[in-house]
Design an enzyme around this catalytic site. Structure first.
Site, PDB file in Angstrom:
ATOM      1  N   HIS A   1      10.819  12.802 -18.367  1.00  0.00           N
ATOM      2  CA  HIS A   1      10.810  14.209 -18.801  1.00  0.00           C
ATOM      3  C   HIS A   1      10.098  15.038 -17.970  1.00  0.00           C
ATOM      4  CE1 HIS A   1       7.671  16.804 -20.513  1.00  0.00           C
ATOM      5  NE2 HIS A   1       8.528  16.899 -21.453  1.00  0.00           N
ATOM      6  N   ASN A   2       9.124  14.460 -17.059  1.00  0.00           N
ATOM      7  CA  ASN A   2       8.678  15.451 -16.146  1.00  0.00           C
ATOM      8  C   ASN A   2       9.540  15.838 -14.932  1.00  0.00           C
ATOM      9  OD1 ASN A   2       6.475  14.883 -17.596  1.00  0.00           O
ATOM     10  ND2 ASN A   2       4.980  14.994 -15.939  1.00  0.00           N
TER      11      ASN A   2
ATOM     12  N   SER B   1       3.223  13.926 -24.186  1.00  0.00           N
ATOM     13  CA  SER B   1       3.651  15.161 -23.460  1.00  0.00           C
ATOM     14  C   SER B   1       3.238  16.174 -24.382  1.00  0.00           C
ATOM     15  CB  SER B   1       5.185  15.367 -23.071  1.00  0.00           C
ATOM     16  OG  SER B   1       5.475  16.689 -22.661  1.00  0.00           O
TER      17      SER B   1
ATOM     18  N   LYS C   1       8.658   9.135 -19.841  1.00  0.00           N
ATOM     19  CA  LYS C   1       7.703  10.295 -19.726  1.00  0.00           C
ATOM     20  C   LYS C   1       7.967  10.899 -18.203  1.00  0.00           C
ATOM     21  CE  LYS C   1       4.242  13.224 -20.099  1.00  0.00           C
ATOM     22  NZ  LYS C   1       4.215  13.892 -18.748  1.00  0.00           N
TER      23      LYS C   1
ATOM     24  N   GLU D   1      11.450  18.520 -16.265  1.00  0.00           N
ATOM     25  CA  GLU D   1      10.726  19.657 -16.419  1.00  0.00           C
ATOM     26  C   GLU D   1      10.840  20.315 -15.146  1.00  0.00           C
ATOM     27  OE1 GLU D   1       6.525  18.894 -17.970  1.00  0.00           O
ATOM     28  OE2 GLU D   1       5.851  19.904 -16.406  1.00  0.00           O
TER      29      GLU D   1
HETATM   30  C1  6PG Z   1       3.524  17.208 -20.046  1.00  0.00           C
HETATM   31  C2  6PG Z   1       3.392  17.679 -18.729  1.00  0.00           C
HETATM   32  C3  6PG Z   1       1.959  17.093 -17.920  1.00  0.00           C
HETATM   33  C4  6PG Z   1       2.218  17.396 -16.490  1.00  0.00           C
HETATM   34  C5  6PG Z   1       1.271  18.512 -16.030  1.00  0.00           C
HETATM   35  C6  6PG Z   1       1.140  19.020 -14.626  1.00  0.00           C
HETATM   36  O1  6PG Z   1       4.414  16.662 -20.363  1.00  0.00           O
HETATM   37  O2  6PG Z   1       2.414  17.326 -20.933  1.00  0.00           O
HETATM   38  O3  6PG Z   1       4.444  17.522 -17.939  1.00  0.00           O
HETATM   39  O4  6PG Z   1       2.248  15.622 -18.069  1.00  0.00           O
HETATM   40  O5  6PG Z   1       1.396  16.541 -15.707  1.00  0.00           O
HETATM   41  O6  6PG Z   1       1.877  19.868 -16.709  1.00  0.00           O
HETATM   42  O7  6PG Z   1       2.353  18.724 -13.884  1.00  0.00           O
HETATM   43  P1  6PG Z   1       2.946  19.007 -12.217  1.00  0.00           P
HETATM   44  O8  6PG Z   1       1.580  19.267 -11.783  1.00  0.00           O
HETATM   45  O9  6PG Z   1       3.340  17.862 -11.767  1.00  0.00           O
HETATM   46  O10 6PG Z   1       3.728  20.354 -12.523  1.00  0.00           O
END
Ligand code: 6PG
Length: 480
Positions: A188-189, A130, A185, A192
């Protein structure tokens, strides 16, 4: 070709290229491979001065360049492209070698691949990475799964290239076996998504209720970034809101189409949570909000329908409202993160993983997209009590949530009165109230299910499952 490289990277698009450069900059000899060899040579030409690279044109040469046990990093698209690369390289490897998948793979695919390759004597290390392109180059947060043995060989290398938290600790840990790294991970997303949606809802309230301009809201976020909400996402939000579109001179945020994209990891989080029975409602609402924002025709059909009223606030009222929104944003963030950690616990129970919940917070303090000082609070909470059921079991978080009660509720109520959508704020508050409620309407729901489906129900006064004969035939309830 001499076997000199300690690590190899195949798949040299931006993330793969930057990760290879990061390894080289940290003193490792890096073997390079790409389906299109020109990209391999271009990397060496442009960045060869950064460290030792061994450019390989064929899979055979690439493998030959790696010292034993071979460490081969795959940086290609998730899904079939990853399987194709595994099929190409696995036959060239020997027992004890390892394939590290640094893509955003689905953890179930990683579990399958790890099992299949383990049967061939190979280690498969699904690794969440990430921090985007910058993180890959300068130091990401790294979440490797796979065997303990593989981490013994690979871990020190990942620790050297990872981001370092404020206390100097590397933002990497062996998350757990098989797909645990990619699972964490994924969460995490998901977090996010929730974090970004909550920030977006706070922005919309400050725009539509407080009446602030994007530039004024940027200042608010800069102030918040100095306090308990301080994070990479808050920091970049201030930058995005302060940005002016060069072509029009308008605020950048006002010229952007309000339809959110998503590559899918947030969606995976919600799908998996449904299977686990893990209520990540803030993440779910954030994911659905992205989908809803893109439904142009539906939005056009609803446009103009009656909603709330939005009386203007005085500057003093706007300042007070801003403080309320800060409390609501922080409280909702605590709930969203608590849901994410509970999901990790639910998965660990389901898949037999032993995941150090404090270590997850520890490695997210730097390098990753949700990096924040807030995560050190979570680390400390689990360090103090590794059996913590909820962050709200930690005194400081509990006190902050208590302080937030009135402003949090007033913010959600105000948004509802004014017709401003705050799905993630509302979901976080409803989740909080669900878990603290003495009685839930699930009691009525069980009666309904027993009425139409004889699905039985539990009683509060004795154990067992019961069924009522709703046909009014006088028969007493039976114990199933
Ligand atoms: C990271 C981000 C990355 C993510 C992109 C696009 O941890 O570096 O979370 O893995 O895939 O930023 O994410 P979305 O298109 O799903 O918003």
């Amino acid at each position: 070709m001499s076997t000199t490289a300690q690590i190899g990277v195949t798949g040299l698009a931006v993330m793969g290229r930057n990760l290879a450069r990061n390894f080289a900059r940290n003193g490792y000899t890096v073997a390079l491979h790409n389906r299109t060899a020109a990209r391999t040579h271009a990397l060496v030409e442009e960045f060869g001065h950064e460290g030792a690279f061994v450019a390989a044109e064929t899979a055979k040469d690439f493998v030959a360049a790696l010292e034993r046990p071979r460490r081969l990093v795959i940086m290609v698209k998730a899904g079939e492209p990853t399987d194709a690369v595994i099929r190409e390289f696995a036959p060239l490897l020997e027992p004890g070698d390892m394939i590290i998948d640094g893509g955003n793979a689905h953890f179930a695919d990683t579990r399958r691949r790890e099992r299949e390759l383990r049967e061939q004597g190979l280690h498969f290390v699904g690794t969440g990475i990430s921090g985007g392109e910058e993180g890959a180059l300068h130091g990401p947060s790294i979440m490797p799964g796979g065997s303990t043995e593989s981490y013994g060989s690979l871990g020190p290398m990942l620790e050297r290239i990872s981001a370092k938290a404020a206390d100097g600790a590397p933002c990497v840990t062996h998350v757990g076996p098989d797909g645990a790294g990619h699972f964490v991970k994924m969460v995490h997303n998901g977090i996010e998504y929730a974090d970004m949606q909550l920030i977006g809802e706070a922005y919309q309230l400050l725009r539509d209720v407080a009446g602030y301009t994007p530039a004024e809201i940027a200042d608010v976020f800069r102030t918040w970034n100095e306090g308990r909400l301080g994070s990479y996402l808050i920091e970049i939000t201030a930058e995005v809101l302060a940005h002016t579109d060069a072509a029009t001179g308008l605020a950048f945020v006002d010229i952007v189409t309000d339809a959110a994209g998503q590559k899918g990891t947030g969606r995976w989080t919600v799908q998996t949570a449904l299977d686990l029975g893990s209520p990540v409602t803030a993440i779910a609402q954030a994911t659905f909000a992205r989908a809803a924002s893109g439904q142009r025709e539906l939005r056009a059909a609803y446009a103009g329908l009656p909603g709330g009223t939005t009386p203007a606030l005085s500057r003093t009222e706007a300042a007070r409202f801003t403080s309320q929104v800060e409390h609501a944003l922080y409280a909702s963030k605590v709930i969203a993160y608590d849901q994410g950690w509970k999901m990790i616990q639910d998965a660990a129970a389901e898949y037999g993983w032993k995941i150090d919940l404090g270590a997850v917070a520890k490695i997210w303090r730097g390098g990753c997209i949700i990096r924040a000082s807030f995560l050190d609070r979570i680390r400390a909470a689990y360090a103090a009590d590794s059996e913590l059921v909820s962050l709200l079991g930690e005194m400081e978080f509990a006190m902050e949530i208590t302080d937030a009660q009135v402003p949090w509720r007033e913010t959600v109520a105000s948004a509802a009165r004014r017709g401003i959508p705050v799905p993630a704020f509302s979901a976080a508050l409803a989740h909080y109230d669900t878990l603290r409620a003495g009685r839930l309407p699930a009691a009525l729901l069980q009666g309904q299910r027993d009425y139409f489906g004889a699905h039985t129900y539990g009683r509060t006064d004795r154990p067992g499952a019961f069924h009522t004969h709703w046909a009014q035939d006088g028969r007493p309830e039976t114990q199933a």
